[in-house]
Design a protein around this motif. Sequence first.
Motif, PDB file in Angstrom:
ATOM      1  N   ARG A 161      -7.195   1.481   2.122  1.00 12.29           N
ATOM      2  CA  ARG A 161      -8.407   1.156   2.759  1.00 12.29           C
ATOM      3  C   ARG A 161      -8.348  -0.040   3.685  1.00 12.29           C
ATOM      4  NH1 ARG A 161     -12.427  -2.515   2.271  1.00 12.29           N
ATOM      5  NH2 ARG A 161     -11.591  -3.564   0.314  1.00 12.29           N
ATOM      6  N   ILE A 162      -7.782  -1.066   3.456  1.00 13.94           N
ATOM      7  CA  ILE A 162      -7.697  -2.303   4.137  1.00 13.94           C
ATOM      8  C   ILE A 162      -6.493  -2.347   5.329  1.00 13.94           C
ATOM      9  CG2 ILE A 162      -8.636  -3.889   2.510  1.00 13.94           C
ATOM     10  CD1 ILE A 162      -6.123  -4.916   1.877  1.00 13.94           C
ATOM     11  N   LEU A 163      -5.690  -1.319   5.187  1.00 15.98           N
ATOM     12  CA  LEU A 163      -4.660  -1.158   6.193  1.00 15.98           C
ATOM     13  C   LEU A 163      -4.909  -0.579   7.282  1.00 15.98           C
ATOM     14  CD1 LEU A 163      -0.909  -0.445   4.381  1.00 15.98           C
ATOM     15  CD2 LEU A 163      -1.369  -2.594   5.962  1.00 15.98           C
ATOM     16  N   ARG A 164      -4.760  -0.947   8.713  1.00 19.42           N
ATOM     17  CA  ARG A 164      -5.212   0.092   9.725  1.00 19.42           C
ATOM     18  C   ARG A 164      -4.143   0.973   9.680  1.00 19.42           C
ATOM     19  NH1 ARG A 164      -0.861  -0.197  13.372  1.00 19.42           N
ATOM     20  NH2 ARG A 164       0.294  -2.038  13.588  1.00 19.42           N
ATOM     21  N   PRO A 165      -4.643   2.093  10.617  1.00 19.66           N
ATOM     22  CA  PRO A 165      -3.526   3.316  10.504  1.00 19.66           C
ATOM     23  C   PRO A 165      -2.279   2.940  11.225  1.00 19.66           C
ATOM     24  CG  PRO A 165      -5.688   3.927  11.339  1.00 19.66           C
ATOM     25  CD  PRO A 165      -5.819   2.549  10.986  1.00 19.66           C
ATOM     26  N   GLY A 166      -1.201   3.271  10.525  1.00 22.74           N
ATOM     27  CA  GLY A 166       0.046   2.626  11.297  1.00 22.74           C
ATOM     28  C   GLY A 166       0.545   1.444  10.607  1.00 22.74           C
ATOM     29  N   GLY A 167      -0.205   0.742   9.790  1.00 17.16           N
ATOM     30  CA  GLY A 167       0.294  -0.550   9.170  1.00 17.16           C
ATOM     31  C   GLY A 167       1.032  -0.326   7.877  1.00 17.16           C
ATOM     32  N   ALA A 168       1.740  -1.305   7.440  1.00 15.68           N
ATOM     33  CA  ALA A 168       2.719  -1.201   6.227  1.00 15.68           C
ATOM     34  C   ALA A 168       2.149  -1.814   5.090  1.00 15.68           C
ATOM     35  CB  ALA A 168       4.043  -1.386   6.676  1.00 15.68           C
ATOM     36  N   PHE A 169       3.044  -1.604   3.970  1.00 18.69           N
ATOM     37  CA  PHE A 169       2.566  -2.145   2.753  1.00 18.69           C
ATOM     38  C   PHE A 169       4.042  -2.499   2.379  1.00 18.69           C
ATOM     39  CE2 PHE A 169       2.596  -1.402  -2.043  1.00 18.69           C
ATOM     40  CZ  PHE A 169       2.039  -2.748  -2.274  1.00 18.69           C
ATOM     41  N   PHE A 170       4.427  -3.836   2.191  1.00 14.17           N
ATOM     42  CA  PHE A 170       5.625  -4.261   1.864  1.00 14.17           C
ATOM     43  C   PHE A 170       5.746  -4.834   0.337  1.00 14.17           C
ATOM     44  CE2 PHE A 170       5.956  -4.399   6.267  1.00 14.17           C
ATOM     45  CZ  PHE A 170       7.435  -4.285   6.547  1.00 14.17           C
ATOM     46  N   PHE A 171       6.726  -4.541  -0.356  1.00 12.79           N
ATOM     47  CA  PHE A 171       6.607  -4.731  -2.009  1.00 12.79           C
ATOM     48  C   PHE A 171       7.906  -5.051  -2.403  1.00 12.79           C
ATOM     49  CE2 PHE A 171       7.199  -0.353  -1.003  1.00 12.79           C
ATOM     50  CZ  PHE A 171       8.541   0.224  -1.791  1.00 12.79           C
ATOM     51  N   LEU A 172       8.165  -5.939  -3.435  1.00 14.11           N
ATOM     52  CA  LEU A 172       9.170  -6.334  -4.163  1.00 14.11           C
ATOM     53  C   LEU A 172       8.815  -6.522  -5.578  1.00 14.11           C
ATOM     54  CD1 LEU A 172      12.209  -7.268  -4.161  1.00 14.11           C
ATOM     55  CD2 LEU A 172      11.402  -9.715  -3.871  1.00 14.11           C
ATOM     56  N   GLU A 173       9.135  -5.525  -6.511  1.00 14.68           N
ATOM     57  CA  GLU A 173       8.503  -5.685  -7.933  1.00 14.68           C
ATOM     58  C   GLU A 173       9.419  -5.311  -8.751  1.00 14.68           C
ATOM     59  OE1 GLU A 173       5.482  -5.895  -8.691  1.00 14.68           O
ATOM     60  OE2 GLU A 173       4.629  -6.042  -6.738  1.00 14.68           O
ATOM     61  N   HIS A 174       9.677  -5.947 -10.144  1.00 11.26           N
ATOM     62  CA  HIS A 174      10.459  -5.615 -11.172  1.00 11.26           C
ATOM     63  C   HIS A 174       9.873  -4.540 -11.925  1.00 11.26           C
ATOM     64  CE1 HIS A 174       8.022  -7.318 -14.505  1.00 11.26           C
ATOM     65  NE2 HIS A 174       7.788  -8.200 -13.655  1.00 11.26           N
ATOM     66  N   VAL A 175      10.675  -3.512 -12.579  1.00  8.82           N
ATOM     67  CA  VAL A 175      10.302  -2.260 -13.108  1.00  8.82           C
ATOM     68  C   VAL A 175      11.066  -2.046 -14.350  1.00  8.82           C
ATOM     69  CG1 VAL A 175       9.702  -1.296 -10.949  1.00  8.82           C
ATOM     70  CG2 VAL A 175      12.044  -1.157 -11.661  1.00  8.82           C
ATOM     71  N   VAL A 176      10.713  -0.945 -15.138  1.00  9.27           N
ATOM     72  CA  VAL A 176      11.287  -0.723 -16.414  1.00  9.27           C
ATOM     73  C   VAL A 176      12.713  -0.376 -15.970  1.00  9.27           C
ATOM     74  CG1 VAL A 176      10.711   1.718 -16.308  1.00  9.27           C
ATOM     75  CG2 VAL A 176      10.964   0.451 -18.586  1.00  9.27           C
ATOM     76  N   ALA A 177      13.806  -0.634 -17.085  1.00  9.58           N
ATOM     77  CA  ALA A 177      15.083  -0.153 -16.910  1.00  9.58           C
ATOM     78  C   ALA A 177      15.295   1.285 -17.024  1.00  9.58           C
ATOM     79  CB  ALA A 177      15.858  -1.152 -17.699  1.00  9.58           C
ATOM     80  N   ASP A 178      16.586   1.583 -16.951  1.00  8.00           N
ATOM     81  CA  ASP A 178      16.918   3.009 -17.387  1.00  8.00           C
ATOM     82  C   ASP A 178      16.937   3.158 -18.956  1.00  8.00           C
ATOM     83  OD1 ASP A 178      19.294   4.836 -18.141  1.00  8.00           O
ATOM     84  OD2 ASP A 178      18.941   5.438 -15.908  1.00  8.00           O
ATOM     85  N   PRO A 179      16.422   4.221 -19.402  1.00  5.76           N
ATOM     86  CA  PRO A 179      16.135   4.505 -20.707  1.00  5.76           C
ATOM     87  C   PRO A 179      17.573   4.331 -21.700  1.00  5.76           C
ATOM     88  CG  PRO A 179      14.976   5.913 -19.462  1.00  5.76           C
ATOM     89  CD  PRO A 179      15.923   5.492 -18.777  1.00  5.76           C
ATOM     90  N   SER A 180      18.709   4.271 -20.895  1.00  3.64           N
ATOM     91  CA  SER A 180      19.856   4.407 -21.714  1.00  3.64           C
ATOM     92  C   SER A 180      20.594   3.007 -21.935  1.00  3.64           C
ATOM     93  CB  SER A 180      21.027   5.220 -20.900  1.00  3.64           C
ATOM     94  OG  SER A 180      21.113   4.778 -19.669  1.00  3.64           O
ATOM     95  N   THR A 181      19.832   2.096 -21.244  1.00  5.41           N
ATOM     96  CA  THR A 181      20.404   0.756 -21.591  1.00  5.41           C
ATOM     97  C   THR A 181      19.698  -0.126 -22.729  1.00  5.41           C
ATOM     98  OG1 THR A 181      18.503   0.119 -19.813  1.00  5.41           O
ATOM     99  CG2 THR A 181      20.713   0.791 -19.064  1.00  5.41           C
ATOM    100  N   TRP A 182      20.381  -1.434 -22.911  1.00  4.16           N
ATOM    101  CA  TRP A 182      19.851  -2.169 -23.911  1.00  4.16           C
ATOM    102  C   TRP A 182      18.601  -2.912 -23.306  1.00  4.16           C
ATOM    103  CZ3 TRP A 182      20.142  -2.123 -28.976  1.00  4.16           C
ATOM    104  CH2 TRP A 182      21.132  -1.650 -29.547  1.00  4.16           C
ATOM    105  N   ALA A 183      18.547  -3.002 -21.828  1.00  4.71           N
ATOM    106  CA  ALA A 183      17.608  -3.570 -21.082  1.00  4.71           C
ATOM    107  C   ALA A 183      16.120  -2.964 -21.495  1.00  4.71           C
ATOM    108  CB  ALA A 183      17.899  -3.897 -19.758  1.00  4.71           C
ATOM    109  N   TYR A 184      16.300  -1.567 -21.421  1.00  2.00           N
ATOM    110  CA  TYR A 184      14.994  -0.713 -21.570  1.00  2.00           C
ATOM    111  C   TYR A 184      14.501  -0.973 -22.978  1.00  2.00           C
ATOM    112  CZ  TYR A 184      12.457   3.490 -22.257  1.00  2.00           C
ATOM    113  OH  TYR A 184      11.435   4.545 -22.294  1.00  2.00           O
TER     114      TYR A 184
END
Length: 242
Positions: A161-184
């Motif tokens: 809604r707030i971005l003008r047409p042609g505008g961009a959303f920049f992101f850097l996020e931590h996420v869930v690990a691969d299900p096969s790992t101990w981290a998960y």
Amino acid sequence: MALIMRICTMVVNVLCLPLHLIEAVGLYQLYKRVFPICLYRLSISYNKKMQDKKAELFRNLSEFKKPGKQLTVLEIGCGTGTNFKYYPTGCKVVCTDPNPNFQRYLKTSMAENDQITYERFVVASGEDMGSVEDESVDVVVCTLVLCSVNDITQTLREVHRILRPGGAFFFLEHVVADPSTWAYFFQHVLQPAWYYFGDGCEVVRETWKYLESAGFSDLKLRHLEAPLFFIIKPHIMGFAVK
């Protein structure tokens, strides 16, 4: 393994009962006053370890500046302002965060980064930025925020809604690990306690799926392993064009 993970998670949940009660009676709000101090210190360490990745992420912000206009950046969940040093000279920055206690640190960060113009601080969640006009910004930035918003889909609607047409959303996020790992495994087991430590942070989110279905015209997204504590090693970074 799934059964063991569920049992361990239940045990941690039981151990967190005092924290659940503290939140239920409203005393957790006291931690929200202290959290900016904790995040300020943690952000310094995070920026040192993620310096190259952040520089890479934000290096093309200026490409979304309209000819003859000032680049307008809105940062969702700006926290202590640790991204400001990566913003291009001359840009105008609008800051939003649901926690008003961050404003003091923003002033410090702005004083240290006088290459940008600080327009205003808006106390608002990512899901409801009603005081920001439609199609009014060139770039929206969101780092380590989609892990703690209540509704990722609604937050991305607000970004649209707030971005003008042609505008961009920049992101850097931590996420869930691969299900096969101990981290998960440990992400799920420790999530009940991590929620309180991180002021609502959830380490088990598949955030990339929300971005892929958010209706952007172009999405540049990649997964990476950050040089951080194993619980938050899995990251995604990139940008999406409206």
